[in-house]
Design an enzyme around this catalytic site. Structure first.
Site, short mmCIF file in Angstrom:
data_model
loop_
_atom_site.label_atom_id
_atom_site.label_comp_id
_atom_site.label_asym_id
_atom_site.label_seq_id
_atom_site.Cartn_x
_atom_site.Cartn_y
_atom_site.Cartn_z
N LYS A 65 5.22 0.47 8.18
CA LYS A 65 4.89 1.71 7.49
C LYS A 65 6.10 2.62 7.53
O LYS A 65 6.60 2.95 8.61
CB LYS A 65 3.67 2.38 8.13
CG LYS A 65 3.23 3.63 7.38
CD LYS A 65 1.78 3.98 7.59
CE LYS A 65 1.51 4.53 8.97
NZ LYS A 65 0.15 5.09 9.08
N GLN A 92 4.47 4.47 2.81
CA GLN A 92 4.02 3.23 2.18
C GLN A 92 4.30 2.05 3.09
O GLN A 92 5.13 2.12 3.99
CB GLN A 92 4.66 3.04 0.81
CG GLN A 92 6.16 3.01 0.77
CD GLN A 92 6.67 3.18 -0.67
OE1 GLN A 92 6.10 3.90 -1.49
NE2 GLN A 92 7.77 2.49 -0.97
N VAL A 93 3.56 0.94 2.85
CA VAL A 93 3.53 -0.19 3.78
C VAL A 93 4.08 -1.44 3.10
O VAL A 93 3.75 -1.74 1.94
CB VAL A 93 2.09 -0.44 4.27
CG1 VAL A 93 2.05 -1.64 5.23
CG2 VAL A 93 1.52 0.80 4.94
N ALA A 147 0.85 -1.19 0.00
CA ALA A 147 0.00 0.00 0.00
C ALA A 147 0.89 1.23 0.00
O ALA A 147 2.01 1.21 0.50
CB ALA A 147 -0.92 0.01 1.22
N ASP A 166 -11.21 9.28 10.69
CA ASP A 166 -11.12 8.99 9.26
C ASP A 166 -11.42 7.52 8.97
O ASP A 166 -10.57 6.79 8.44
CB ASP A 166 -9.72 9.36 8.75
CG ASP A 166 -9.66 9.44 7.23
OD1 ASP A 166 -10.71 9.66 6.61
OD2 ASP A 166 -8.55 9.30 6.67
N SER A 219 0.13 9.39 0.60
CA SER A 219 0.90 10.62 0.46
C SER A 219 2.02 10.74 1.48
O SER A 219 3.04 11.36 1.21
CB SER A 219 -0.03 11.83 0.58
OG SER A 219 -0.71 11.79 1.82
#
Length: 662
Positions: A160, A145-146, A139, A296, A142
């Protein structure tokens, strides 16, 4: 509260540092100024030509702004996403367009990512600690990334890794945006809007600095786990604190699928509606009970596990509402339900949404014109988006300034409903959340929520609104953890308040009418309970209440009607709507989500009532009236006279007469 970052946003310090580096900010300033400046020129042209009044032109400008923001990097994209939750700043067309912004950025190289891990965790080589399961990241967004990897002890983890130079890019963009905010303040002045854009940029700076600090995110995840991991069907991954820094976050890998992945959900044998119910109930408890909530909850931050649990991910965007703020939010809901626009506007002013010396009458009138059309929809069709759109139009036109907690709640509920509708098109957050709201109003003893109950269930004159009370009890019984005895206890507090004479008179009339309508057996038990209360006999009162409970919960309406006819040798008049509601209220007070409640829980309540002289006096009146009715029915049956019609005024008849014969 929300964890603070190790490095906090300091606009003054950033300005001193970056002002001495003009080669950095001049180029970036040009990159930002051209697309946003062109948008501003078009806005000015619309105002000069009078086109700003038309929705079509506003939507064109909103799409132009969204397109410009999407090309300006992570900080500006995050800012645009934040603006999508600001109905006090932008009209509805802008809010809808900005919600389309996505974190669509290219992935950075593995070499750069692994070097970051090695520097942050002080490793000689990435492979000394981690073994990748996939070469490429699973994944990307912005900020980072993982990767999926395995530790030396065999644990599977998600790593992450923050994008290189992320903090520097964000600091530079915030510096430039603050500089431009002075110009936009003047533009808003020309438009007649009293908005401090610089303070908005500073609020956003604090928010994004929390999000880019993975130590703060780890602390938020652990706090979230402490508060909500015990909630049924909710799961929070383990955080590896010793493998976490400001730029690297290591957490337990969770196998699952997105809530929108219908084929995989079917393969797992999972029920989408139950997952949405768990999500809604957990979100409501976050916002309204503890105040610490995930702001979120979009599809990418949630997983459905194979065992049916709902897994929360990504704790960078968390928010907190104080007790006063969350009770204020509930009061706002109650005022909307009651259509009490004056109280709603005054509440908004008390919460700091509206400046102190503002004329509230125009805002109240605007609410009265805008909201009823939305609220007249059936609760199954009522949705958050329509309500917030109507409120947003008013907040944009009048001098509202929304505090961060309210913005976060708007974003959370809006995202939540959007996801729920994606999973189940029939899902409605309003109807899904009402059982929980009803249970809070019925059981919470805080001053604000007691005031909310009074406004919902009592008229201004102090009379009971039986339809509202029935609705609250009926909805609350479907809420997990609802304790009907706690609701009954709180209801008795209202009976014991000073000035509750009207309430007691209403209750006495309804008890006599309802007991009479249920037949001689129930009437006798109610009489026993009243006499026991009148002489402070707690045990006798509880026994009588247990018998009444059994009758109410075991016989359906037809059986009850048949039993009444047999008992009184003839048909009784049809029950009035108020009597039917009162009987339903009594039934609901005897039931919970899992069935009947334990009558022993009512012993403290009975004790509290029995010790109050006004209650004993009212119980004596009820016992006397019931005795009159039993005697009247018996005598008239013996002499072959028609059954008496007592009407609503229980004390208005003699032992043998009714109104029709008086």
């Amino acid at each position: 509260k929300v964890a603070e970052p190790l490095v906090k946003y300091d606009p003054v310090k950033a300005e001193k540092l970056l002002f001495r580096q003009p080669t950095k900010w001049l180029v970036r300033n040009f990159q930002i100024a051209v697309p946003l400046g062109w948008w501003a020129v078009n806005i000015a042209a619309d105002f000069i030509m009078g086109r700003q009044k038309f929705s079509r032109y506003r939507r064109e400008r909103a799409a132009q702004l969204t397109s410009a923001i999407s090309m300006l990097g992570p900080a500006i994209i995050k800012g645009g996403q934040a603006l999508a939750s600001r109905p006090d700043l932008l009209p509805a067309e802008y809010l809808e367009e900005l919600q389309k912004l996505q974190d669509d950025v290219p992935r950075f190289s593995n070499e750069v990512a692994f070097r970051t891990v090695e520097e942050e965790l002080e490793l000689e080589s990435f492979e000394d600690l981690f073994e990748l399961e996939f070469e490429e990241p699973v994944a990307a967004a912005s900020i980072g990334q993982v990767y999926k990897a395995t530790l030396l002890n065999g644990d599977t983890v998600a790593i992450k890794i923050q994008r290189p130079g992320c903090e520097e890019i964000i600091a530079l963009d915030l510096y430039i945006l603050r500089w431009w905010s002075g110009i936009y303040n003047k533009i808003f002045d020309l438009l007649g809007r009293d908005i401090d854009v610089q303070s908005i940029i500073d609020d956003f700076g604090e928010l994004i600095y929390r999000e880019i600090d993975y130590v703060a995110e780890a602390a938020n995840a652990q706090r979230f786990n402490e508060l909500y991991a015990g909630v049924t069907d909710v799961f929070v991954p383990k955080i590896y604190s010793d493998l976490t820094t400001r730029k690297v976050l290591t957490m337990e890998w969770v196998d699952g699928c997105r809530l929108t992945d219908e084929p995989t959900l079917r393969r797992y044998g999972l029920d989408e509606s139950k997952l949405i119910e768990a999500l809604v109930q957990c979100s409501l408890r976050q916002i309204l009970e503890n105040g610490f909530f995930h702001a979120d909850p979009h599809a990418g931050n949630l997983l459905a596990c194979r065992d049916g649990r709902l897994c929360y991910l990504d704790f960078g965007m968390m928010s907190y509402a104080t007790l006063e703020q969350r009770n204020g939010f509930l009061l706002a809901v109650v005022n909307v339900v009651n259509r009490d626009w004056g109280s709603l506007v005054r509440l908004y002013q008390r919460l700091g949404f509206i400046p102190p010396n503002t004329n509230l009458q125009p805002i109240e009138e605007a609410l009265e014109r805008a909201l009823p059309d939305v609220l007249n929809a059936d609760i199954s069709e009522l949705n958050i988006k329509n309500i917030f759109n109507k409120l947003g139009d008013i907040m944009y036109r009048f001098p509202f300034s929304l505090p961060p907690f309210y913005i976060a709640i708007i974003r959370c509920l809006g995202v939540l409903e959007g996801l729920a509708i994606q999973v189940d098109p029939k899902a409605r957050i309003v109807s899904e959340s009402y059982p929980y709201v009803a249970s809070r109003v019925l059981t919470d003893k805080s001053d604000d929520l007691q005031e909310a109950f009074r406004r919902l269930a009592l008229s201004k004159e102090g009379h009971i609104r039986w339809d509202r009370l029935e609705s609250l009890l009926d909805e609350a019984k479907d809420s997990a953890g609802y304790d009907v005895s706690a609701a009954a206890d709180l209801l008795t507090d209202y009976l014991l308040e000073d000035g509750s004479e009207t309430l007691l008179d209403d209750l006495a009339v309804q008890i006599v009418d309802a007991a009479d309508s249920l037949g001689s057996e129930t009437l006798a038990y109610v009489g026993q309970a009243a006499r026991a209360l009148a002489i402070n006999d707690e045990i006798g009162a509880v026994r009588a209440l247990r018998s009444i409970q059994e009758i109410l919960t075991q016989q359906d309406a037809n059986d009850a009607r048949q039993r009444v006819q047999e008992d009184f040798l003839g048909a009784l008049p049809e029950l009035s709507p108020s009597m039917q509601r009162f009987r339903k209220v009594l039934t609901l007070l005897a039931e919970t989500q899992s069935g009947q409640t334990d009558p022993s829980k009512y012993v403290p309540i009975v004790r509290k009532l029995a010790q109050e002289p006004r209650i004993r006096q009212t119980a004596s009146v009820i016992a006397a009236r019931l005795g009159e009715r039993v005697l009247s029915r018996g005598l008239r049956a013996v002499f072959g006279l028609p059954p008496p019609d007592f009407g609503r005024a229980s004390g208005a008849t003699t032992v043998t007469e009714d109104k029709s014969m008086a």
